[in-house]
Design a protein around this motif. Structure first.
Motif, PDB file in Angstrom:
ATOM      1  N   PHE A   1     -17.737   3.886 -43.942  1.00  0.00           N
ATOM      2  CA  PHE A   1     -17.101   2.601 -44.229  1.00  0.00           C
ATOM      3  C   PHE A   1     -15.629   2.624 -43.827  1.00  0.00           C
ATOM      4  CE2 PHE A   1     -20.450   1.284 -47.477  1.00  0.00           C
ATOM      5  CZ  PHE A   1     -20.861   0.206 -46.708  1.00  0.00           C
ATOM      6  N   ASN A   2     -14.932   3.727 -44.069  1.00  0.00           N
ATOM      7  CA  ASN A   2     -13.520   3.823 -43.709  1.00  0.00           C
ATOM      8  C   ASN A   2     -13.313   3.883 -42.207  1.00  0.00           C
ATOM      9  OD1 ASN A   2     -11.400   4.401 -46.124  1.00  0.00           O
ATOM     10  ND2 ASN A   2     -13.450   5.105 -46.721  1.00  0.00           N
ATOM     11  N   ALA A   3     -14.332   4.335 -41.465  1.00  0.00           N
ATOM     12  CA  ALA A   3     -14.198   4.446 -40.011  1.00  0.00           C
ATOM     13  C   ALA A   3     -14.408   3.112 -39.294  1.00  0.00           C
ATOM     14  CB  ALA A   3     -15.197   5.476 -39.474  1.00  0.00           C
ATOM     15  N   LEU A   4     -14.896   2.088 -39.991  1.00  0.00           N
ATOM     16  CA  LEU A   4     -15.106   0.786 -39.346  1.00  0.00           C
ATOM     17  C   LEU A   4     -13.769   0.167 -38.953  1.00  0.00           C
ATOM     18  CD1 LEU A   4     -17.887  -0.759 -41.635  1.00  0.00           C
ATOM     19  CD2 LEU A   4     -18.168   0.255 -39.375  1.00  0.00           C
ATOM     20  N   THR A   5     -13.788  -0.569 -37.844  1.00  0.00           N
ATOM     21  CA  THR A   5     -12.567  -1.209 -37.345  1.00  0.00           C
ATOM     22  C   THR A   5     -12.341  -2.541 -38.047  1.00  0.00           C
ATOM     23  OG1 THR A   5     -12.926  -0.198 -35.186  1.00  0.00           O
ATOM     24  CG2 THR A   5     -11.384  -2.060 -35.291  1.00  0.00           C
ATOM     25  N   PRO A   6     -11.164  -2.783 -38.620  1.00  0.00           N
ATOM     26  CA  PRO A   6     -10.907  -4.092 -39.241  1.00  0.00           C
ATOM     27  C   PRO A   6     -11.041  -5.219 -38.226  1.00  0.00           C
ATOM     28  CG  PRO A   6      -9.238  -2.487 -39.890  1.00  0.00           C
ATOM     29  CD  PRO A   6     -10.045  -1.846 -38.799  1.00  0.00           C
ATOM     30  N   GLY A   7     -11.785  -6.245 -38.578  1.00  0.00           N
ATOM     31  CA  GLY A   7     -11.988  -7.373 -37.685  1.00  0.00           C
ATOM     32  C   GLY A   7     -12.980  -7.132 -36.577  1.00  0.00           C
ATOM     33  N   GLY A   8     -13.751  -6.027 -36.631  1.00  0.00           N
ATOM     34  CA  GLY A   8     -14.718  -5.740 -35.593  1.00  0.00           C
ATOM     35  C   GLY A   8     -16.001  -6.531 -35.764  1.00  0.00           C
ATOM     36  N   ALA A   9     -17.013  -6.179 -34.912  1.00  0.00           N
ATOM     37  CA  ALA A   9     -18.302  -6.868 -34.998  1.00  0.00           C
ATOM     38  C   ALA A   9     -18.927  -6.658 -36.370  1.00  0.00           C
ATOM     39  CB  ALA A   9     -19.223  -6.364 -33.893  1.00  0.00           C
ATOM     40  N   LEU A  10     -18.832  -5.428 -36.889  1.00  0.00           N
ATOM     41  CA  LEU A  10     -19.261  -5.147 -38.255  1.00  0.00           C
ATOM     42  C   LEU A  10     -17.995  -5.036 -39.096  1.00  0.00           C
ATOM     43  CD1 LEU A  10     -21.716  -4.563 -40.041  1.00  0.00           C
ATOM     44  CD2 LEU A  10     -21.375  -2.136 -39.624  1.00  0.00           C
ATOM     45  N   PRO A  11     -17.729  -6.006 -39.958  1.00  0.00           N
ATOM     46  CA  PRO A  11     -16.424  -6.037 -40.654  1.00  0.00           C
ATOM     47  C   PRO A  11     -16.249  -4.846 -41.582  1.00  0.00           C
ATOM     48  CG  PRO A  11     -17.929  -7.661 -41.590  1.00  0.00           C
ATOM     49  CD  PRO A  11     -18.617  -7.109 -40.367  1.00  0.00           C
ATOM     50  N   ARG A  12     -15.015  -4.383 -41.662  1.00  0.00           N
ATOM     51  CA  ARG A  12     -14.677  -3.291 -42.574  1.00  0.00           C
ATOM     52  C   ARG A  12     -14.514  -3.850 -43.986  1.00  0.00           C
ATOM     53  NH1 ARG A  12      -9.178   0.357 -42.333  1.00  0.00           N
ATOM     54  NH2 ARG A  12      -9.753   1.898 -43.890  1.00  0.00           N
ATOM     55  N   PRO A  13     -15.145  -3.233 -44.986  1.00  0.00           N
ATOM     56  CA  PRO A  13     -15.044  -3.758 -46.356  1.00  0.00           C
ATOM     57  C   PRO A  13     -13.606  -3.678 -46.876  1.00  0.00           C
ATOM     58  CG  PRO A  13     -16.897  -2.237 -46.148  1.00  0.00           C
ATOM     59  CD  PRO A  13     -16.098  -2.104 -44.899  1.00  0.00           C
ATOM     60  N   ASP A  14     -13.279  -4.617 -47.748  1.00  0.00           N
ATOM     61  CA  ASP A  14     -11.990  -4.589 -48.442  1.00  0.00           C
ATOM     62  C   ASP A  14     -12.068  -3.801 -49.747  1.00  0.00           C
ATOM     63  OD1 ASP A  14     -10.853  -6.382 -46.520  1.00  0.00           O
ATOM     64  OD2 ASP A  14     -11.979  -7.985 -47.498  1.00  0.00           O
ATOM     65  N   LEU A  15     -13.302  -3.508 -50.216  1.00  0.00           N
ATOM     66  CA  LEU A  15     -13.503  -2.804 -51.480  1.00  0.00           C
ATOM     67  C   LEU A  15     -14.828  -2.067 -51.404  1.00  0.00           C
ATOM     68  CD1 LEU A  15     -12.568  -2.364 -54.472  1.00  0.00           C
ATOM     69  CD2 LEU A  15     -13.954  -4.361 -55.052  1.00  0.00           C
ATOM     70  N   LEU A  16     -14.875  -0.851 -51.980  1.00  0.00           N
ATOM     71  CA  LEU A  16     -16.101  -0.062 -52.020  1.00  0.00           C
ATOM     72  C   LEU A  16     -16.554   0.116 -53.468  1.00  0.00           C
ATOM     73  CD1 LEU A  16     -15.466   2.827 -49.428  1.00  0.00           C
ATOM     74  CD2 LEU A  16     -16.635   0.660 -49.085  1.00  0.00           C
ATOM     75  N   ILE A  17     -17.874   0.086 -53.658  1.00  0.00           N
ATOM     76  CA  ILE A  17     -18.484   0.378 -54.960  1.00  0.00           C
ATOM     77  C   ILE A  17     -19.508   1.480 -54.743  1.00  0.00           C
ATOM     78  CG2 ILE A  17     -19.873  -0.503 -56.867  1.00  0.00           C
ATOM     79  CD1 ILE A  17     -18.755  -3.256 -56.346  1.00  0.00           C
ATOM     80  N   VAL A  18     -19.324   2.626 -55.422  1.00  0.00           N
ATOM     81  CA  VAL A  18     -20.301   3.715 -55.406  1.00  0.00           C
ATOM     82  C   VAL A  18     -21.034   3.646 -56.737  1.00  0.00           C
ATOM     83  CG1 VAL A  18     -20.676   6.186 -55.194  1.00  0.00           C
ATOM     84  CG2 VAL A  18     -18.828   5.095 -53.897  1.00  0.00           C
ATOM     85  N   ALA A  19     -22.343   3.357 -56.706  1.00  0.00           N
ATOM     86  CA  ALA A  19     -23.068   3.044 -57.936  1.00  0.00           C
ATOM     87  C   ALA A  19     -24.368   3.839 -58.033  1.00  0.00           C
ATOM     88  CB  ALA A  19     -23.365   1.543 -58.005  1.00  0.00           C
TER      89      ALA A  19
END
Length: 513
Positions: A197-215
């Protein structure tokens, strides 16, 4: 009796080689013991470059060597650590190369909950010493994230609870990274999910999350152990995206809870932390709008009252204009007398100046000017003579320098002739180039002319007046027709064949047959 013939005990025992003895020992150990389960404390742990894992199991007096081959390491539930009390399962084997026996461990699990807690406390102290639990490094959660990343299993009620609560409170985009939430695959998959999730590019084809939940839902300490692994804790601490830990129930505590930016007692509570209630926000916005309207209304009212108070304190216009009007009246009364006095004063001055301008005074002024003119006339003749002499001397000097001037003129004439010749040659070259271009354009014109089309078998049809015929109706209504071929024209309807004309005018608009 000879000493060689003396009998001694054991002379009839067969002899074995070292390899044979090693093989017998190996068969005895593997045959008698086979698959065993051994409990002990982990001592020295070595991970070889080849990927094999070597460690010792010990108790108060003895040490047993154990190894797990590279292909078996991935199947271990727990990677042995020094000081951990474990139960190792596998087959006993012996190595004749070093005359040692060891355990090939294919399964390793922690011996009892107390040992797990001791190992957990050890890891907590090590990570706390590095500062991973400090509040200063924790990030604030975004107030209203656009995209929320969820790391959990697709099976179970956890993901459904999170999505349901987000939909009720404030619908947001959700990216789910499915992982195993218990067992040996849990820790590496959760670690890869957080890093992914941290490796995703902001504003890319697959958007980078603004918040993560590990559940994950509740369970025993063994079920939740994957979230106590050091790799998971370090991945959560290194996350640039704010992270909420929602592992287990409220009473369950794992390492990821300490390093995460916020800990939620349940997955549902994590969803509540992630987004505000939309209806509450709408109500708050409406309330703020009402307060703003009230404040503006009250402000305008107070300022209107203040303006009215200030207007009452201002003097009347009549009072302001009374004094200027009085001054204007006084000045108007004094103006006629002042004008008369001014005219009288200027008349006196004029009469005084006229008295000074007498005839005798004018005669004296004329005589002075005449004397000055005579003086200047006497000086004019010598000045003209000197000027003529100066010009004559300059003329004589110019005559003396006429020969160099003639030479310079001849030289410039030669230069002019050379330049004229060069200009003529350049003009000829330019004319040849332009003539060649004109010939090429003329050839192109001949190629594109309708004459070339006539040579391919086409013809131009004209009526009796010489106009071009383009339609059948025009041909039928014409009094006569004339057809132009490549070698001449032919008249139809009683006319004579036309003469050859190589310079006939091309049709502006016509038909070629």
């Amino acid at each position: 009796m000879d000493i060689l013939d003396e009998d001694s005990p054991g002379r009839n025992v067969p002899e074995f080689s070292v390899g044979e003895i090693a093989g017998v020992v190996k068969r005895l150990i593997e045959g008698e013991l086979g698959y065993v389960r051994v409990r002990g404390e982990v001592g020295r742990v070595v991970r070889a470059r080849s990927g094999h894992l070597y460690f010792d199991l010990k108790d108060e007096r003895n040490v047993l060597s154990a190894m797990t081959w590279k292909g078996q390491v991935a199947g271990l539930d727990v990677i042995p650590e020094e000081g951990m009390e474990v139960i190792a399962e596998g087959k006993m084997t012996a190595s004749g190369f070093q005359s040692k026996f060891s355990l090939n461990a294919v399964r390793v699990r922690v011996a009892g909950e107390g040992a797990l807690m001791a190992m957990l406390e050890k890891r907590k102290k090590a990570l706390a010493a590095e500062g991973l639990f400090d509040d200063a490094r924790k990030q604030p959660l975004p107030y209203l994230p656009e995209v929320i990343g969820v790391v959990t299993s697709l099976q179970g009620a956890v993901i459904r609870d999170i999505l349901h609560r987000l939909r009720d409170r404030f619908p947001r985009k959700v990216l789910v990274w499915p992982v195993a939430v218990q067992g040996s695959a849990c820790a590496p998959e959760v670690t890869r999910a957080i890093a992914g999730f941290n490796a995703l590019t902001p504003g890319g084809a697959l958007p980078r999350p603004d918040l993560l939940i590990v559940a994950r839902g509740g369970g025993s300490i063994e079920d939740l152990w994957g979230f106590n692994e050091e790799s998971v804790a370090r991945a959560a601490a290194a996350s640039e995206i704010p992270l909420i830990s929602a592992v287990g129930h409220e009473t369950d505590t794992t390492l990821i809870d300490f390093v995460s930016d916020r800990r939620a007692p349940t997955p549902t509570a994590a969803a509540e932390m992630a987004v505000p209630v939309r209806l509450d926000l709408l109500g708050w916005v409406d309330g703020q709008g009402a307060r703003l309207t009230t404040a503006l209304t009250q402000g305008l009212s107070r300022r209107g009252e203040r303006l009215r108070d200030l207007s009452r304190a201002l003097p009347r216009i009549e009072a302001l204009l009374e004094s200027p009007r009085q001054r204007l009246d006084r000045v108007a009364d004094r103006l006629p007398a002042a004008l008369q006095a001014g005219v009288a004063h200027r008349r006196v001055v004029l009469e005084r100046q006229a008295g000074r301008a007498q005839i005798s005074t004018l005669k004296q002024r004329v005589q002075q000017e005449s004397r000055a003119l005579d003086s200047l006339s006497a000086r004019l003749a010598p000045a003209l003579t000197r000027a003529v002499d100066t010009k004559r001397q300059k003329l004589a000097s110019l005559r003396l320098s006429a020969r160099p001037l003639a030479q310079e003129t001849a030289r410039q004439r030669r230069d002019l002739q050379r330049l004229s010749q060069r200009f003529a040659e350049a003009g000829d070259r330019q004319m040849r180039v332009l003539r060649d271009r004109l010939d090429a354009v003329d050839r192109l014109r001949e190629t594109l002319s309708y004459k070339a089309t006539l040579e391919r078998g086409y013809a131009v049809v004209r009526d009796g007046a010489g106009g071009v015929v383009t339609t059948k109706q025009a041909a039928e209504s014409a009094s006569g027709l004339e057809i132009e071929f490549t070698d001449g024209r032919v008249k139809l309807g009683g006319g004579k064949p036309g003469s050859k004309s190589s310079k006939s005018k091309p049709p502006e608009q016509g038909s070629l047959f």
